[in-house]
Write an enzyme that holds these catalytic residues in place. Structure first.
Site, PDB file in Angstrom:
ATOM      1  N   GLU A   1      91.903  67.315  18.222  1.00 46.37           N
ATOM      2  CA  GLU A   1      90.504  67.055  17.914  1.00 46.37           C
ATOM      3  C   GLU A   1      89.770  68.369  17.768  1.00 46.37           C
ATOM      4  O   GLU A   1      88.897  68.529  16.934  1.00 46.37           O
ATOM      5  CB  GLU A   1      89.859  66.209  19.017  1.00 46.37           C
ATOM      6  CG  GLU A   1      88.530  65.570  18.602  1.00 46.37           C
ATOM      7  CD  GLU A   1      87.303  66.450  18.810  1.00 46.37           C
ATOM      8  OE1 GLU A   1      86.244  66.137  18.250  1.00 46.37           O
ATOM      9  OE2 GLU A   1      87.394  67.456  19.531  1.00 46.37           O
TER      10      GLU A   1
ATOM     11  N   ASP B   1      93.622  67.681  23.967  1.00 48.17           N
ATOM     12  CA  ASP B   1      93.605  69.123  23.718  1.00 48.17           C
ATOM     13  C   ASP B   1      92.274  69.729  24.144  1.00 48.17           C
ATOM     14  O   ASP B   1      91.251  69.044  24.221  1.00 48.17           O
ATOM     15  CB  ASP B   1      93.886  69.438  22.240  1.00 48.17           C
ATOM     16  CG  ASP B   1      92.899  68.785  21.279  1.00 48.17           C
ATOM     17  OD1 ASP B   1      92.501  67.637  21.520  1.00 48.17           O
ATOM     18  OD2 ASP B   1      92.510  69.442  20.286  1.00 48.17           O
TER      19      ASP B   1
HETATM   20 ZN   LIG Z   1      85.726  66.826  22.649  1.00 46.91          ZN
END
Ligand SMILES: [Zn+2]
Length: 383
Positions: A141, A76
């Site tokens: 994340e 992501d």
């Molecule tokens: Zn990162």
């Protein structure tokens, strides 16, 4: 065009704003399956926030014996920000002046491509390698990180899988590729403190209780405390006030309460419990009436100098002729979750100067060396 550069561009072209994976993990597992990896996709999170996670494993010729080296990272990316400010479309990989532009170029699609191609080269050259290689990838994340690496770690705990060494591909380099790697991160603990007083007319203080006056000596004491001295790897724990508010806006009113937001960035010399207890002790000693709500943002982790830091430093030295520096600075990372099941976690990736910014980019000339450093690290640990 190198295979690593080609794959980096393919990944940048996938629109994978948190929590969307944008098809990145399918591209990755397709290549790993061709190398004999078993791949497991773990979808998690509520319907409106679906996270895709990948666990891929290739056992070495010794079966379950030997070192299990995992590479970890995220597909992501953060949102682009105003598109008009980008010189080129953030999801169309674009070259200018020896740089590759695109959202995720530095954080961290180049690292993902470099890991995959490094594994391909390593397995082709050493099909009978010792130990095992794994990849641990999430698409959460940059978001709340509730359904990403933390879920993968739980899954591995269920499976009884141990990881010996983990390289996280976060962009850690500062001025030149390989100048800094992270062998730990500080913990983060926040609090919202509400100190209670009694509102009243400013001309009749004996009928009120001023929470600003109540709080001031306690805050002064908290600011002056040495929470710990840090250690060889960490700077001392720091306590900082981020927001403070009291007052009705009127000049003739003593306010009824004072709200203070604060944050500890703490070393491994302190624990959340010890910090909470010491802070409460100060407030209690000053006789304050208060509410205090705590939020633990992340536990610290630390990987002392050992086989992984040596393998990685040696790989950086051999590839770039640079002596890398171990650092524990910066915000929290997924390393804190992986450290629960892995004694050695180190982060290493490209230069981080443009991460999360408009016109994010990497130096094209860093891409092959990055891949080679990951490959050399495998050679150092698995041969
Ligand atoms: Zn990162």
């Amino acid at each position: 065009m190198s295979r690593t550069l080609q794959f980096t561009e393919q990944l940048i072209a996938c629109r994978s704003v948190t929590p969307d994976d944008g098809g990145c993990q399918a591209l990755i597992s397709e290549r790993l399956k061709a190398l004999g990896f078993t791949c497991e996709t773990l979808v998690s999170g509520p319907e409106e926030f679906r996270v895709t996670n990948l666990w891929a494993l290739r056992r070495g010729s010794l079966g379950t014996d030997g070192v299990l080296l995992a590479f970890a990272g995220h597909t992501d990316v953060v949102p682009t920000g105003p598109l008009a400010q980008w010189k080129s479309d953030p999801f169309v990989p674009t070259h200018r002046d020896g740089r590759l532009y695109g959202r995720g170029a530095a954080d961290m699609k180049t690292s993902l491509a470099a890991m995959v191609v490094a594994i391909e080269e390593f397995v082709a050259a050493h099909p009978q390698h010792a130990g095992s290689i794994a990849l641990m990838i999430t698409s959460d994340e940059e978001g709340p990180a509730n359904d990403g690496t933390v879920r993968l770690v739980e899954r591995l705990q269920q499976l009884g899988e141990r990881i010996d060494c983990c390289v996280v591909g976060e962009p850690t380099s500062v001025d030149q590729l390989g100048d800094v790697v992270k062998n730990g991160r500080r913990g983060s603990l926040s609090g919202r403190l509400t100190i209670k007083g009694v509102q009243g007319h400013i001309a009749y203080p004996q009928l009120a209780c001023n929470p600003i006056h109540q709080a001031a000596p306690a805050l002064a004491e908290l600011v002056a405390i040495e929470w710990d001295r840090g250690n060889e790897y960490f700077p001392p724990t720091s306590w900082q006030v981020s927001n403070i508010h009291a007052g009705t806006g009127a000049g003739n009113v003593i306010p009824g309460e004072l709200v203070v937001d604060f944050n500890f960035r703490f070393s491994t010399e302190s624990t959340p419990a010890s910090l909470k207890q010491r802070l409460h002790a100060v407030l209690d000693r000053h006789g304050l009436e208060y509410d205090l709500a705590w939020t633990l943002g992340g536990e610290p982790f630390l990987t002392p100098v050992g086989s992984l830091s040596k393998a990685l430093s040696q790989a950086i030295q051999a590839e770039t002729d640079r002596t890398t520096q171990l650092s524990t600075t910066g915000g929290t990372s997924d390393g804190r979750f992986i450290a629960r099941i892995c004694p050695q976690v180190i982060e290493f990736g490209p230069i981080n100067a443009t991460i999360h910014k408009i016109d994010e980019h990497v130096l094209v000339s860093d891409i092959e060396p990055l891949k080679n450093i990951y490959r050399r690290t495998m050679e150092n640990l698995l041969l």
